[in-house]
Design a protein around this motif. Structure first.
Motif, mmCIF file in Angstrom:
data_model
loop_
_atom_site.group_PDB
_atom_site.id
_atom_site.type_symbol
_atom_site.label_atom_id
_atom_site.label_comp_id
_atom_site.label_asym_id
_atom_site.label_seq_id
_atom_site.Cartn_x
_atom_site.Cartn_y
_atom_site.Cartn_z
ATOM 1 N N PHE A 158 0.952 -1.229 0.048
ATOM 2 C CA PHE A 158 0.052 -0.132 0.134
ATOM 3 C C PHE A 158 0.996 1.145 -0.051
ATOM 4 O O PHE A 158 0.354 2.162 -0.632
ATOM 5 C CB PHE A 158 -0.798 -0.101 1.274
ATOM 6 N N GLY A 159 2.184 1.417 0.522
ATOM 7 C CA GLY A 159 2.778 2.517 0.725
ATOM 8 C C GLY A 159 2.136 3.119 2.017
ATOM 9 O O GLY A 159 1.080 2.601 2.678
ATOM 10 N N VAL A 160 2.965 4.083 2.770
ATOM 11 C CA VAL A 160 2.421 4.765 3.932
ATOM 12 C C VAL A 160 0.827 5.329 3.943
ATOM 13 O O VAL A 160 0.031 5.023 4.677
ATOM 14 C CB VAL A 160 3.097 5.651 4.225
ATOM 15 N N ILE A 161 0.731 6.061 2.810
ATOM 16 C CA ILE A 161 -0.594 6.647 2.713
ATOM 17 C C ILE A 161 -1.752 5.706 2.519
ATOM 18 O O ILE A 161 -2.840 5.732 2.943
ATOM 19 C CB ILE A 161 -0.702 7.739 1.662
ATOM 20 N N GLY A 162 -1.375 4.660 1.363
ATOM 21 C CA GLY A 162 -2.439 3.681 1.184
ATOM 22 C C GLY A 162 -2.660 2.692 2.387
ATOM 23 O O GLY A 162 -3.690 2.335 2.368
ATOM 24 N N PHE A 163 -1.622 2.401 3.208
ATOM 25 C CA PHE A 163 -1.761 1.854 4.496
ATOM 26 C C PHE A 163 -2.868 2.410 5.554
ATOM 27 O O PHE A 163 -3.752 1.822 5.947
ATOM 28 C CB PHE A 163 -0.432 1.501 5.126
ATOM 29 N N VAL A 164 -2.591 3.764 5.449
ATOM 30 C CA VAL A 164 -3.678 4.772 6.273
ATOM 31 C C VAL A 164 -4.907 4.634 5.949
ATOM 32 O O VAL A 164 -5.765 4.404 6.897
ATOM 33 C CB VAL A 164 -2.867 6.299 6.474
ATOM 34 N N VAL A 165 -5.155 4.612 4.588
ATOM 35 C CA VAL A 165 -6.525 4.445 4.077
ATOM 36 C C VAL A 165 -7.158 3.194 4.439
ATOM 37 O O VAL A 165 -8.227 3.039 4.717
ATOM 38 C CB VAL A 165 -6.625 4.878 2.621
ATOM 39 N N PHE A 166 -6.144 2.036 4.131
ATOM 40 C CA PHE A 166 -6.563 0.691 4.357
ATOM 41 C C PHE A 166 -6.998 0.580 5.726
ATOM 42 O O PHE A 166 -7.994 -0.140 6.015
ATOM 43 C CB PHE A 166 -5.541 -0.392 3.859
ATOM 44 N N ALA A 167 -6.028 1.015 6.855
ATOM 45 C CA ALA A 167 -6.548 0.898 8.253
ATOM 46 C C ALA A 167 -7.872 1.390 8.559
ATOM 47 O O ALA A 167 -8.522 0.719 9.491
ATOM 48 C CB ALA A 167 -5.370 1.520 8.892
ATOM 49 N N TYR A 168 -8.211 2.637 7.995
ATOM 50 C CA TYR A 168 -9.334 3.225 8.171
ATOM 51 C C TYR A 168 -10.613 2.467 7.768
ATOM 52 O O TYR A 168 -11.514 2.268 8.510
ATOM 53 C CB TYR A 168 -9.296 4.513 7.751
ATOM 54 N N VAL A 169 -10.511 1.948 6.587
ATOM 55 C CA VAL A 169 -11.404 1.182 5.870
ATOM 56 C C VAL A 169 -11.694 -0.196 6.890
ATOM 57 O O VAL A 169 -12.709 -0.500 7.203
ATOM 58 C CB VAL A 169 -11.175 0.539 4.406
ATOM 59 N N ALA A 170 -10.518 -0.885 7.235
ATOM 60 C CA ALA A 170 -10.521 -2.052 8.149
ATOM 61 C C ALA A 170 -11.043 -1.755 9.248
ATOM 62 O O ALA A 170 -11.841 -2.620 9.798
ATOM 63 C CB ALA A 170 -9.214 -2.690 8.185
ATOM 64 N N ILE A 171 -10.493 -0.849 10.096
ATOM 65 C CA ILE A 171 -11.039 -0.530 11.578
ATOM 66 C C ILE A 171 -12.444 -0.059 11.546
ATOM 67 O O ILE A 171 -13.320 -0.521 12.386
ATOM 68 C CB ILE A 171 -10.146 0.448 12.251
ATOM 69 N N SER A 172 -12.843 0.713 10.814
ATOM 70 C CA SER A 172 -14.145 1.240 10.628
ATOM 71 C C SER A 172 -15.210 0.158 10.379
ATOM 72 O O SER A 172 -16.164 -0.109 10.803
ATOM 73 C CB SER A 172 -14.407 2.468 9.743
ATOM 74 N N GLY A 173 -14.634 -0.682 9.233
ATOM 75 C CA GLY A 173 -15.463 -1.741 8.832
ATOM 76 C C GLY A 173 -15.970 -2.860 9.769
ATOM 77 O O GLY A 173 -16.992 -3.287 10.151
ATOM 78 N N TRP A 174 -14.652 -3.202 10.748
ATOM 79 C CA TRP A 174 -14.859 -4.433 11.811
ATOM 80 C C TRP A 174 -15.654 -3.586 12.924
ATOM 81 O O TRP A 174 -16.481 -4.580 13.522
ATOM 82 C CB TRP A 174 -13.615 -4.810 12.253
ATOM 83 N N SER A 175 -15.350 -2.496 13.293
ATOM 84 C CA SER A 175 -16.190 -1.920 14.336
ATOM 85 C C SER A 175 -17.627 -1.943 13.950
ATOM 86 O O SER A 175 -18.442 -1.941 14.890
ATOM 87 C CB SER A 175 -15.730 -0.598 14.917
ATOM 88 N N ASN A 176 -18.173 -1.458 13.025
ATOM 89 C CA ASN A 176 -19.413 -1.426 12.523
ATOM 90 C C ASN A 176 -19.882 -2.960 12.310
ATOM 91 O O ASN A 176 -21.110 -2.999 12.831
ATOM 92 C CB ASN A 176 -19.566 -0.832 11.247
ATOM 93 N N ALA A 177 -19.338 -3.854 11.836
ATOM 94 C CA ALA A 177 -19.785 -5.286 12.090
ATOM 95 C C ALA A 177 -20.055 -5.902 13.191
ATOM 96 O O ALA A 177 -20.969 -6.375 13.391
ATOM 97 C CB ALA A 177 -18.640 -6.030 11.145
#
Length: 359
Positions: A158-177
């Motif tokens: 992902f690179g640094v910026i891509g990982f930050v975006v990925f982490a946001y999607v994953a964390i918000s996704g799992w917390s909502n799930a």
């Protein structure tokens, strides 16, 4: 192993003893759960049940982790563990604000979507940025900017910026799930305990076969940082969920609320990233995934055809409205969750066997 047992035991005991205290305090203050209008008929008796019980899980988790380091562990708390605990706590605070607004305004809507997403974003971005720092003597950072299944997939970076975006999607996704799953007594808590137990096994196995400790198993060793301390966090959280489940099982004396569900979602997301098992988490947390997908599919189908795919979403309410007893839905969904966890752990172990030359 002793550290893991102490963390789980302390988390369990603190959760069992602290939860009834919260029940008394919240009942006295009138901090009761509001019920969605769509489920008023079957859940009306639950109106007023104390909520925000996730506070007990958070307190017990921290107690279990710190007790381990104050008693049996000679090592200082690790960066990786503190990042996962910090992420969990920050999302717990977001959930607490959501619950508190619901209670004060006497409605089933707390923080608006924007405010909740902003809170999740702040927690996710802070975790992601810090997780790519603090390399140990082997150069391993708490997380990797590569996508992972059971190990890093080196061709997907992902690179640094891509990982930050990925982490946001994953964390918000799992917390909502997890939040969607928390709609029946003990359903989310029991499922979370199983998922966390899976991560105790995974993290401990990574510790026993870490590239820092083992040099003769070639590509089968794990390039992760602080796996034993991550196992301690997972064990403390597992014990906390089991202790809370004692009071949250049907008929529930208290609900975890968004305080607990958002925190647990952030915790499992953090564990998946620090153990390099982000895609495997989709298998282990399969029930959470199904619950979230049921909400998405319900919205998509209704907006495109003006018809409902399910009687009600999330998915567990569909079966309840079909005539299943609530306890039947819970137990059967727990069985599905257990199957998902066993399958995920099996895939993890099969990967090790294949790379270690065992099959």
């Amino acid at each position: 192993m002793k550290s893991i047992l102490v963390a789980a035991a302390v988390g369990l005991v603190v959760s069992i003893l602290f939860t009834p205290y919260l029940i008394r305090v919240f009942s006295k203050q009138g901090f009761g759960q509001e019920i969605r209008e769509e489920v008023q008929k079957s859940h009306s008796a639950k109106r007023g049940t104390p909520t925000m019980g996730g506070m007990a899980i958070l307190v017990a988790m921290w107690a279990g982790y710190l007790a381990t380091h104050l008693t049996v562990s000679e090592a200082l708390p690790s960066v990786t563990a503190l990042l996962v605990l910090g992420l969990t706590t920050m999302l717990g605070v977001v959930g607490f604000l959501d619950d508190f607004i619901k209670i004060r305004k006497r409605r089933n809507l707390g923080l608006n979507k924007t405010a909740k997403l902003v809170g999740q974003m702040l927690a996710s971005v802070l975790f992601a940025i810090l997780a790519l720092r603090f390399p140990d003597e082997n150069g391993f950072t708490p997380a990797s900017d590569n996508l992972s299944f059971i190990r890093d997939i080196s061709v997907v970076s992902f690179g640094v910026i891509g990982f930050v975006v990925f982490a946001y999607v994953a964390i918000s996704g799992w917390s909502n799930a997890v939040n969607f799953t928390d709609g029946m007594d003990g359903l989310a808590g029991g499922t979370a305990a199983m998922v966390l137990a899976s991560y105790v096994l995974i993290s401990f196995w990574q510790f026993r076969n870490s590239c820092e400790l083992v040099s003769d198993i070639g590509p089968a060793c794990y390039q992760v940082r602080d796996p034993l301390d991550v196992a301690v966090v997972a064990a403390a959280a597992m014990g906390s969920c089991v202790g809370f489940l004692w009071w949250n099982a049907a008929p529930a004396k208290i609900f975890m609320g968004d305080t607990g569900s958002l925190a647990i979602g952030g915790l499992v997301a953090g564990l998946s990233m620090t153990t390099r098992t982000e895609l495997l988490m989709i298998v282990i947390g399969g029930l959470f995934v199904v619950e979230a997908l049921s909400v998405v599919l319900q919205i998509v189908v209704f907006r495109t055809s003006r018809r409902r795919l399910f009687r009600m979403a999330p998915f567990h309410h569909h079966f309840e409205l079909a005539g299943w007893a609530e306890t039947s839905v819970i137990i059967r969904f727990w069985i599905l969750a257990a199957i998902s966890c066993l399958f995920g752990v099996g895939l993890f172990y099969a990967d090790w066997l294949a790379l270690a030359g065992g099959g």
